[in-house]
Scaffold this motif. Structure first.
Motif, PDB file in Angstrom:
ATOM      1  N   HIS A 173    -121.007  40.161 -29.515  1.00  0.00           N
ATOM      2  CA  HIS A 173    -120.121  40.752 -30.519  1.00  0.00           C
ATOM      3  C   HIS A 173    -118.682  40.257 -30.336  1.00  0.00           C
ATOM      4  O   HIS A 173    -117.950  40.102 -31.326  1.00  0.00           O
ATOM      5  CB  HIS A 173    -120.170  42.275 -30.436  1.00  0.00           C
ATOM      6  N   ILE A 174    -118.271  40.018 -29.097  1.00  0.00           N
ATOM      7  CA  ILE A 174    -116.932  39.458 -28.854  1.00  0.00           C
ATOM      8  C   ILE A 174    -116.811  38.090 -29.523  1.00  0.00           C
ATOM      9  O   ILE A 174    -115.792  37.778 -30.157  1.00  0.00           O
ATOM     10  CB  ILE A 174    -116.660  39.348 -27.345  1.00  0.00           C
ATOM     11  N   ILE A 175    -117.866  37.274 -29.394  1.00  0.00           N
ATOM     12  CA  ILE A 175    -117.862  35.943 -30.019  1.00  0.00           C
ATOM     13  C   ILE A 175    -117.744  36.066 -31.523  1.00  0.00           C
ATOM     14  O   ILE A 175    -116.951  35.357 -32.173  1.00  0.00           O
ATOM     15  CB  ILE A 175    -119.140  35.174 -29.632  1.00  0.00           C
ATOM     16  N   LEU A 176    -118.522  36.956 -32.122  1.00  0.00           N
ATOM     17  CA  LEU A 176    -118.497  37.131 -33.576  1.00  0.00           C
ATOM     18  C   LEU A 176    -117.139  37.654 -34.041  1.00  0.00           C
ATOM     19  O   LEU A 176    -116.609  37.201 -35.063  1.00  0.00           O
ATOM     20  CB  LEU A 176    -119.611  38.083 -34.004  1.00  0.00           C
ATOM     21  N   LEU A 177    -116.584  38.618 -33.312  1.00  0.00           N
ATOM     22  CA  LEU A 177    -115.273  39.154 -33.687  1.00  0.00           C
ATOM     23  C   LEU A 177    -114.199  38.084 -33.600  1.00  0.00           C
ATOM     24  O   LEU A 177    -113.366  37.949 -34.506  1.00  0.00           O
ATOM     25  CB  LEU A 177    -114.922  40.331 -32.772  1.00  0.00           C
ATOM     26  N   ALA A 178    -114.222  37.305 -32.521  1.00  0.00           N
ATOM     27  CA  ALA A 178    -113.223  36.246 -32.345  1.00  0.00           C
ATOM     28  C   ALA A 178    -113.358  35.160 -33.408  1.00  0.00           C
ATOM     29  O   ALA A 178    -112.363  34.535 -33.794  1.00  0.00           O
ATOM     30  CB  ALA A 178    -113.344  35.641 -30.948  1.00  0.00           C
ATOM     31  N   ALA A 179    -114.587  34.945 -33.890  1.00  0.00           N
ATOM     32  CA  ALA A 179    -114.812  33.899 -34.889  1.00  0.00           C
ATOM     33  C   ALA A 179    -114.219  34.268 -36.247  1.00  0.00           C
ATOM     34  O   ALA A 179    -113.811  33.386 -37.004  1.00  0.00           O
ATOM     35  CB  ALA A 179    -116.307  33.638 -35.035  1.00  0.00           C
ATOM     36  N   TYR A 180    -114.160  35.559 -36.543  1.00  0.00           N
ATOM     37  CA  TYR A 180    -113.701  35.990 -37.868  1.00  0.00           C
ATOM     38  C   TYR A 180    -112.318  36.640 -37.849  1.00  0.00           C
ATOM     39  O   TYR A 180    -111.736  36.853 -38.910  1.00  0.00           O
ATOM     40  CB  TYR A 180    -114.707  36.960 -38.478  1.00  0.00           C
ATOM     41  N   CYS A 181    -111.816  36.996 -36.663  1.00  0.00           N
ATOM     42  CA  CYS A 181    -110.516  37.664 -36.573  1.00  0.00           C
ATOM     43  C   CYS A 181    -109.584  36.848 -35.685  1.00  0.00           C
ATOM     44  O   CYS A 181    -109.867  36.642 -34.510  1.00  0.00           O
ATOM     45  CB  CYS A 181    -110.671  39.071 -35.982  1.00  0.00           C
ATOM     46  N   ASP A 182    -108.461  36.435 -36.248  1.00  0.00           N
ATOM     47  CA  ASP A 182    -107.469  35.720 -35.456  1.00  0.00           C
ATOM     48  C   ASP A 182    -106.562  36.677 -34.687  1.00  0.00           C
ATOM     49  O   ASP A 182    -105.872  36.261 -33.763  1.00  0.00           O
ATOM     50  CB  ASP A 182    -106.612  34.818 -36.355  1.00  0.00           C
ATOM     51  N   ASP A 183    -106.546  37.926 -35.107  1.00  0.00           N
ATOM     52  CA  ASP A 183    -105.694  38.926 -34.466  1.00  0.00           C
ATOM     53  C   ASP A 183    -106.391  39.460 -33.209  1.00  0.00           C
ATOM     54  O   ASP A 183    -107.429  40.113 -33.296  1.00  0.00           O
ATOM     55  CB  ASP A 183    -105.421  40.074 -35.450  1.00  0.00           C
ATOM     56  N   TRP A 184    -105.812  39.197 -32.048  1.00  0.00           N
ATOM     57  CA  TRP A 184    -106.438  39.603 -30.788  1.00  0.00           C
ATOM     58  C   TRP A 184    -106.564  41.110 -30.685  1.00  0.00           C
ATOM     59  O   TRP A 184    -107.455  41.620 -30.001  1.00  0.00           O
ATOM     60  CB  TRP A 184    -105.636  39.065 -29.604  1.00  0.00           C
ATOM     61  N   ARG A 185    -105.699  41.851 -31.380  1.00  0.00           N
ATOM     62  CA  ARG A 185    -105.779  43.315 -31.331  1.00  0.00           C
ATOM     63  C   ARG A 185    -107.083  43.807 -31.948  1.00  0.00           C
ATOM     64  O   ARG A 185    -107.721  44.714 -31.404  1.00  0.00           O
ATOM     65  CB  ARG A 185    -104.588  43.938 -32.074  1.00  0.00           C
ATOM     66  N   LEU A 186    -107.486  43.196 -33.052  1.00  0.00           N
ATOM     67  CA  LEU A 186    -108.745  43.578 -33.691  1.00  0.00           C
ATOM     68  C   LEU A 186    -109.935  43.209 -32.822  1.00  0.00           C
ATOM     69  O   LEU A 186    -110.902  43.964 -32.729  1.00  0.00           O
ATOM     70  CB  LEU A 186    -108.870  42.914 -35.064  1.00  0.00           C
ATOM     71  N   VAL A 187    -109.858  42.035 -32.192  1.00  0.00           N
ATOM     72  CA  VAL A 187    -110.947  41.611 -31.302  1.00  0.00           C
ATOM     73  C   VAL A 187    -111.072  42.584 -30.140  1.00  0.00           C
ATOM     74  O   VAL A 187    -112.174  43.012 -29.775  1.00  0.00           O
ATOM     75  CB  VAL A 187    -110.714  40.179 -30.780  1.00  0.00           C
ATOM     76  N   ALA A 188    -109.946  42.969 -29.544  1.00  0.00           N
ATOM     77  CA  ALA A 188    -109.969  43.891 -28.405  1.00  0.00           C
ATOM     78  C   ALA A 188    -110.483  45.265 -28.813  1.00  0.00           C
ATOM     79  O   ALA A 188    -111.358  45.845 -28.145  1.00  0.00           O
ATOM     80  CB  ALA A 188    -108.563  44.000 -27.802  1.00  0.00           C
ATOM     81  N   ILE A 189    -109.946  45.807 -29.912  1.00  0.00           N
ATOM     82  CA  ILE A 189    -110.365  47.137 -30.361  1.00  0.00           C
ATOM     83  C   ILE A 189    -111.845  47.130 -30.740  1.00  0.00           C
ATOM     84  O   ILE A 189    -112.599  48.032 -30.375  1.00  0.00           O
ATOM     85  CB  ILE A 189    -109.498  47.597 -31.551  1.00  0.00           C
ATOM     86  N   GLY A 190    -112.255  46.096 -31.483  1.00  0.00           N
ATOM     87  CA  GLY A 190    -113.652  46.003 -31.890  1.00  0.00           C
ATOM     88  C   GLY A 190    -114.588  45.874 -30.701  1.00  0.00           C
ATOM     89  O   GLY A 190    -115.655  46.489 -30.660  1.00  0.00           O
TER      90      GLY A 190
END
Length: 235
Positions: A173-190
């Motif tokens: 899920h971290i990979i998928l979040l990072a692939a679609y979100c450039d904002d690190w805050r969203l990746v971290a929260i997600g």
């Protein structure tokens, strides 16, 4: 060395192999479809990994562990817990998107990336979303809570197994979040949200020894995510 310790060591080694065979393919599929080869090739690799993860636990149970396949129905308490958890997750996801996500997300960029994967056609968006909600949520519970959690509790205590299995569940899920979100805050929260959800679902499995509570709440969470995805991709 007595037979009990020999059997324990054999069981531990077998569980290590089981985790090595099941955990990496989810990340391989995610990174292939989003980063290495977005499009038909990457989707093909991801599909192959998904089929592997679907088949391996059944084959392992039947031919390696030599145990029959069993599905347990949950108690009324377990079902109620699943419904309550699902309602809370559904509301949290919606509130997070409307209050924060829609302002932080780069929606045009997400649409462009999804277009690279040929997944922006309305029929495909609705079809994929329906599959994710009804079927893939159950498959993820079957893989991560029934199979991965089971082998984690052989290697560690049941309490540690809850969160270690949740960590394994979070990786792709971290990979998928990072692939679609450039904002690190969203990746971290997600990522934290997925980890907590995975821990709660594993704990449901630990307490009720049934996939039903976690599946019901997972379905509700995925439904909220798909509705948000439809809004993002189709307006």
């Amino acid at each position: 060395m007595n037979s009990t310790s020999t059997n324990d060591r054999f069981s531990h080694n077998r569980s290590i192999l089981a985790l090595l065979f099941i955990v990496p393919p989810s990340s391989i599929g995610a990174i292939s479809s989003t980063v290495l080869a977005p499009g038909a090739i990457g989707q093909g690799i991801a599909l192959g990994c998904w089929i592997w993860m679907l088949v391996l636990p059944i084959g392992w149970q039947l031919f390696i562990d030599r145990q029959p396949l069993k599905l347990r129905c949950s108690s009324h308490d377990g079902l109620l817990v699943g419904i309550i958890l699902g309602a809370m997750m559904f509301g949290t996801i919606f509130a997070s998107y409307w209050l924060i996500g829609r302002y932080w997300l780069d929606i045009p960029d997400i649409r462009a990336r999804v277009s690279q994967m040929d997944m922006n056609v309305p029929l495909m968006v609705f079809g994929f979303g329906t599959f994710q909600t009804l079927i893939n949520s159950f498959i993820e519970e079957y893989v991560w809570r029934w199979f991965v959690y089971h082998h984690c509790q052989i290697l560690w205590s049941k309490a540690w197994a809850v969160w270690i299995s949740a960590g394994f569940f979070t990786l792709h899920h971290i990979i998928l979040l990072a692939a679609y979100c450039d904002d690190w805050r969203l990746v971290a929260i997600g990522s934290v949200a997925v980890f907590i959800a995975g821990g709660l679902w594993a704990r449901c499995m630990k307490i009720y020894k049934s996939l039903l509570p976690s599946y019901v709440s997972h379905l509700a969470a995925d439904l909220a995510l798909q509705i948000v995805s439809w809004q993002i991709l189709l307006g």
